[in-house]
Design a protein around this motif. Structure first.
Motif, PDB file in Angstrom:
ATOM      1  N   VAL A 162       2.047  -0.953  -1.420  1.00 12.88           N
ATOM      2  CA  VAL A 162       1.264  -0.782  -2.053  1.00 12.88           C
ATOM      3  C   VAL A 162       0.352   0.351  -0.977  1.00 12.88           C
ATOM      4  O   VAL A 162      -0.251   1.001  -1.454  1.00 12.88           O
ATOM      5  N   SER A 163      -0.170  -0.691  -0.118  1.00 12.32           N
ATOM      6  CA  SER A 163      -0.824   0.189   1.152  1.00 12.32           C
ATOM      7  C   SER A 163       0.586   1.655   1.592  1.00 12.32           C
ATOM      8  O   SER A 163      -0.614   2.871   2.063  1.00 12.32           O
ATOM      9  N   GLY A 164       1.478   2.011   1.487  1.00 13.64           N
ATOM     10  CA  GLY A 164       2.274   2.802   1.582  1.00 13.64           C
ATOM     11  C   GLY A 164       2.101   4.051  -0.045  1.00 13.64           C
ATOM     12  O   GLY A 164       2.479   5.404   0.780  1.00 13.64           O
ATOM     13  N   LEU A 165       1.386   3.781  -0.843  1.00  7.90           N
ATOM     14  CA  LEU A 165       1.400   4.647  -1.961  1.00  7.90           C
ATOM     15  C   LEU A 165       0.660   5.365  -1.694  1.00  7.90           C
ATOM     16  O   LEU A 165      -0.487   5.805  -1.364  1.00  7.90           O
ATOM     17  N   PRO A 166       0.869   6.753  -2.203  1.00  8.99           N
ATOM     18  CA  PRO A 166      -1.019   7.932  -2.225  1.00  8.99           C
ATOM     19  C   PRO A 166      -1.175   7.353  -2.937  1.00  8.99           C
ATOM     20  O   PRO A 166      -0.819   6.535  -4.568  1.00  8.99           O
ATOM     21  N   ALA A 167      -2.652   8.058  -2.882  1.00  9.09           N
ATOM     22  CA  ALA A 167      -3.869   7.397  -3.993  1.00  9.09           C
ATOM     23  C   ALA A 167      -3.295   7.977  -5.894  1.00  9.09           C
ATOM     24  O   ALA A 167      -2.550   8.861  -5.788  1.00  9.09           O
ATOM     25  N   ASP A 168      -3.136   7.294  -6.900  1.00  8.80           N
ATOM     26  CA  ASP A 168      -2.931   7.221  -8.639  1.00  8.80           C
ATOM     27  C   ASP A 168      -1.038   8.187  -8.322  1.00  8.80           C
ATOM     28  O   ASP A 168      -0.911   8.625  -9.125  1.00  8.80           O
ATOM     29  N   ALA A 169      -0.367   7.497  -7.541  1.00  5.89           N
ATOM     30  CA  ALA A 169       1.057   7.876  -7.616  1.00  5.89           C
ATOM     31  C   ALA A 169       1.666   7.138  -8.399  1.00  5.89           C
ATOM     32  O   ALA A 169       2.451   7.590  -9.049  1.00  5.89           O
ATOM     33  N   LEU A 170       1.537   5.955  -9.048  1.00  6.97           N
ATOM     34  CA  LEU A 170       2.183   5.575 -10.604  1.00  6.97           C
ATOM     35  C   LEU A 170       0.906   5.720 -11.597  1.00  6.97           C
ATOM     36  O   LEU A 170       2.319   5.253 -12.659  1.00  6.97           O
ATOM     37  N   ARG A 171      -0.367   6.616 -11.597  1.00  7.78           N
ATOM     38  CA  ARG A 171      -1.008   6.603 -13.056  1.00  7.78           C
ATOM     39  C   ARG A 171      -0.346   7.120 -13.914  1.00  7.78           C
ATOM     40  O   ARG A 171       0.450   7.276 -15.198  1.00  7.78           O
ATOM     41  N   ASP A 172       1.049   7.927 -14.172  1.00  8.52           N
ATOM     42  CA  ASP A 172       1.191   8.738 -15.084  1.00  8.52           C
ATOM     43  C   ASP A 172       2.734   8.165 -15.660  1.00  8.52           C
ATOM     44  O   ASP A 172       3.740   8.593 -16.006  1.00  8.52           O
ATOM     45  N   ALA A 173       3.406   7.125 -14.865  1.00  9.47           N
ATOM     46  CA  ALA A 173       4.377   6.490 -14.831  1.00  9.47           C
ATOM     47  C   ALA A 173       4.822   4.343 -14.624  1.00  9.47           C
ATOM     48  O   ALA A 173       3.710   4.239 -15.793  1.00  9.47           O
ATOM     49  N   THR A 174       5.875   5.014 -16.336  1.00  6.16           N
ATOM     50  CA  THR A 174       5.983   3.544 -16.338  1.00  6.16           C
ATOM     51  C   THR A 174       6.328   2.587 -15.525  1.00  6.16           C
ATOM     52  O   THR A 174       7.439   3.131 -14.683  1.00  6.16           O
ATOM     53  N   VAL A 175       5.907   2.190 -14.880  1.00  6.92           N
ATOM     54  CA  VAL A 175       6.221   0.195 -14.106  1.00  6.92           C
ATOM     55  C   VAL A 175       6.501  -0.902 -14.106  1.00  6.92           C
ATOM     56  O   VAL A 175       5.663  -1.725 -15.363  1.00  6.92           O
ATOM     57  N   VAL A 176       7.913  -1.178 -13.943  1.00  2.30           N
ATOM     58  CA  VAL A 176       8.426  -2.326 -14.407  1.00  2.30           C
ATOM     59  C   VAL A 176       8.965  -3.094 -13.106  1.00  2.30           C
ATOM     60  O   VAL A 176       9.591  -2.564 -12.123  1.00  2.30           O
ATOM     61  N   SER A 177       8.266  -3.647 -12.935  1.00  6.99           N
ATOM     62  CA  SER A 177       8.210  -5.125 -12.097  1.00  6.99           C
ATOM     63  C   SER A 177       9.406  -6.025 -12.343  1.00  6.99           C
ATOM     64  O   SER A 177       9.000  -7.419 -12.840  1.00  6.99           O
ATOM     65  N   ILE A 178       9.701  -6.712 -11.206  1.00  7.32           N
ATOM     66  CA  ILE A 178      11.395  -7.824 -11.503  1.00  7.32           C
ATOM     67  C   ILE A 178      10.239  -9.037 -10.476  1.00  7.32           C
ATOM     68  O   ILE A 178      11.333 -10.015  -9.444  1.00  7.32           O
ATOM     69  N   MET A 179       9.759  -8.106  -9.682  1.00  7.53           N
ATOM     70  CA  MET A 179       9.025  -9.540  -8.667  1.00  7.53           C
ATOM     71  C   MET A 179       8.769 -10.872  -9.617  1.00  7.53           C
ATOM     72  O   MET A 179       7.708 -10.982 -10.470  1.00  7.53           O
ATOM     73  N   ALA A 180       9.756 -11.866  -8.804  1.00 11.51           N
ATOM     74  CA  ALA A 180       8.669 -13.399 -10.398  1.00 11.51           C
ATOM     75  C   ALA A 180       7.214 -13.968  -9.526  1.00 11.51           C
ATOM     76  O   ALA A 180       7.297 -13.990  -8.322  1.00 11.51           O
ATOM     77  N   GLY A 181       6.809 -14.353 -10.092  1.00 16.76           N
ATOM     78  CA  GLY A 181       5.479 -15.036 -10.198  1.00 16.76           C
ATOM     79  C   GLY A 181       4.207 -13.853 -10.132  1.00 16.76           C
ATOM     80  O   GLY A 181       3.371 -14.627 -10.232  1.00 16.76           O
ATOM     81  N   VAL A 182       4.139 -12.844  -9.769  1.00 17.10           N
ATOM     82  CA  VAL A 182       3.899 -11.583 -10.010  1.00 17.10           C
ATOM     83  C   VAL A 182       2.723 -11.415 -11.330  1.00 17.10           C
ATOM     84  O   VAL A 182       3.779 -10.486 -11.655  1.00 17.10           O
ATOM     85  N   ARG A 183       1.649 -12.047 -11.861  1.00 21.71           N
ATOM     86  CA  ARG A 183       1.640 -11.752 -13.294  1.00 21.71           C
ATOM     87  C   ARG A 183       0.998 -10.069 -14.047  1.00 21.71           C
ATOM     88  O   ARG A 183       0.451  -9.538 -12.599  1.00 21.71           O
ATOM     89  N   LEU A 184       0.437  -9.537 -14.613  1.00 19.65           N
ATOM     90  CA  LEU A 184       1.027  -8.301 -15.109  1.00 19.65           C
ATOM     91  C   LEU A 184      -0.464  -8.171 -14.253  1.00 19.65           C
ATOM     92  O   LEU A 184      -1.333  -6.972 -13.872  1.00 19.65           O
ATOM     93  N   GLU A 185      -1.881  -9.263 -14.625  1.00 22.94           N
ATOM     94  CA  GLU A 185      -2.994  -9.199 -14.650  1.00 22.94           C
ATOM     95  C   GLU A 185      -3.032  -8.047 -12.912  1.00 22.94           C
ATOM     96  O   GLU A 185      -3.651  -7.112 -12.316  1.00 22.94           O
ATOM     97  N   THR A 186      -2.554  -8.598 -12.164  1.00 23.60           N
ATOM     98  CA  THR A 186      -2.595  -8.300 -10.612  1.00 23.60           C
ATOM     99  C   THR A 186      -1.610  -7.012 -10.621  1.00 23.60           C
ATOM    100  O   THR A 186      -1.853  -5.832  -9.649  1.00 23.60           O
TER     101      THR A 186
END
Length: 233
Positions: free
Chosen positions: A45-69
């Motif tokens: 996250v620290s390496g992302l430009p501001a709003d980099a993911l605003r218009d994309a659909t993000v799918v996380s396969i990180m175990a245990g990291v909740r949707l809210e987080t």
């Protein structure tokens, strides 16, 4: 795919099906799959430009990291969690996919399309199912392989070579899965059909019952699910 590590990027470029980049900025409508260890989320996250993911659909396969987080850390509500498994390597994954409350129908459809390339996709009723899904789907292949070793060990002790033992075991597992799916019946009915009174299979099932094998499997899955919940806390 994006792989910042030069060594890993060089290894991945040997796969002709992959285009490997050192960096990437999502375009509107892209489906971004985050295949990161949970501990790497902050540095990502620290390496992302501001709003980099605003218009994309993000799918996380990180175990245990909740949707809210995920939504809070990534700066977008269009997040989904997925749990594929090792069988993705052969296009036979069973993937659990759960959309966040801010993900729309198009986000879900796009994620399903991407993940269906590696196998089957199941959307559970809500995120609370993902801990059990992590146990059953994520750890399932390893647990089945652990049991399968008992089959291959037995075959080798009976005189089959290693290749023949593995071939026998794989086809038994594959055929059993196909029988269960084709018959649309539960496992108990299938092993009941095979267990004729006084027959060989009945003896084997009885022995497994004495060792409470089904209880041991359930306990293993419960321990795995509990660990998934711990990682999220």
């Amino acid at each position: 795919m994006v792989e910042p590590s030069p060594d890993r990027a060089a290894a991945l470029r040997g796969n002709q099906r992959l285009r490997v980049e050192e960096s990437y900025r999502p375009e509107p409508g892209d489906v971004v799959v985050l295949a990161l260890p949970p501990t790497a989320l902050d540095s990502f996250v620290s390496g992302l430009p501001a709003d980099a993911l605003r218009d994309a659909t993000v799918v996380s396969i990180m175990a245990g990291v909740r949707l809210e987080t995920l939504a809070a850390r990534l700066g977008t509500p269009r997040v989904l969690r997925a749990m594929p498994n090792l069988a993705a390597e052969v296009g036979q994954s069973m993937t659990m996919l759960c959309p966040g409350p801010g993900a729309g129908d198009d986000d879900l459809a796009g994620a399903e399309k991407v993940l269906s390339a590696i196998g089957e996709v199941l959307v559970p009723p809500d995120e609370s199912f993902l801990d059990a899904g992590t146990a059953l789907v994520g750890s399932g292949p390893a647990l089945v392989a652990y049991v399968a070793k008992g089959f291959t060990d037995y075959a080798e002790q009976a005189g089959f070579d290693a290749a023949g033992s593995l071939r026998l075991t794989c086809q038994v597992l594959r055929g059993t899965a196909d029988l269960l799916e084709a018959g649309n019946t539960g496992p108990e009915e299938l092993y009941g059909r095979a267990s004729t009174p006084g027959g060989t299979t009945e003896q084997g099932i009885a022995r497994l019952g004495e060792h409470r094998v089904q209880d041991a499997v359930r306990d293993a899955l419960e321990k795995t699910a509990a660990r998934s919940r711990e990682l999220a806390d």
